[in-house]
Design an enzyme around this catalytic site. Sequence first.
Site, short mmCIF file in Angstrom:
data_model
loop_
_atom_site.label_atom_id
_atom_site.label_comp_id
_atom_site.label_asym_id
_atom_site.label_seq_id
_atom_site.Cartn_x
_atom_site.Cartn_y
_atom_site.Cartn_z
N HIS A 65 0.84 -1.20 0.00
CA HIS A 65 0.00 0.00 0.00
C HIS A 65 0.87 1.25 0.00
O HIS A 65 0.69 2.16 -0.82
CB HIS A 65 -0.91 -0.02 1.23
N GLU A 66 1.83 1.30 0.92
CA GLU A 66 2.69 2.49 1.02
C GLU A 66 3.64 2.59 -0.16
O GLU A 66 3.89 3.68 -0.69
CB GLU A 66 3.44 2.49 2.35
N HIS A 69 2.08 4.22 -3.17
CA HIS A 69 2.07 5.69 -3.15
C HIS A 69 3.35 6.25 -3.77
O HIS A 69 3.32 7.20 -4.56
CB HIS A 69 1.93 6.22 -1.72
#
Length: 156
Positions: A65-66, A69
């Site tokens: 998820h991170e 980004h």
Amino acid sequence: MQRKLNQSLLLAEAYFKRKFTMPEVNYELRGIKAGVAYLQKNEIKFNRTLLQENTDEFIRQVVPHELAHLIVYQMFGRVKPHGKEWQLVMNEIFKLPADTCHQFDIKNVQGKTFEYRCACQTHFLTIRRHNKIMKENIEYLCKKCRGKLVFVDDEE
């Protein structure tokens, strides 16, 4: 953790046909967030406590998820944090659901909370929001009923 970062980075590199620099990683994030990506620094901070308490799911979901980004920022620049570009990376490249929030138990990382009520329910606000209400006369509204949140003072 490092293996998942490497695997995810390789998937992104194959998809976009370009190299990405491995981000700096630290485990000093506090509070209820599981992770935060610092776009310009190419850095990810993870919450050590949530990682230790939820290791498998944390590595499976939060790490990519991170990283997503950072990949989105490097490919598309500034876009909506969980917009279509980020969802593409999560769904198409990482083959993961584009979940924007974790479901981990936060009792061991959440600070003191303050009870507030609106017309429809009870809310527990962080000390930061409570202080904004008390010191700066900020008002918060319930997302459900749009009613003003009112402090429940146990002292009275």
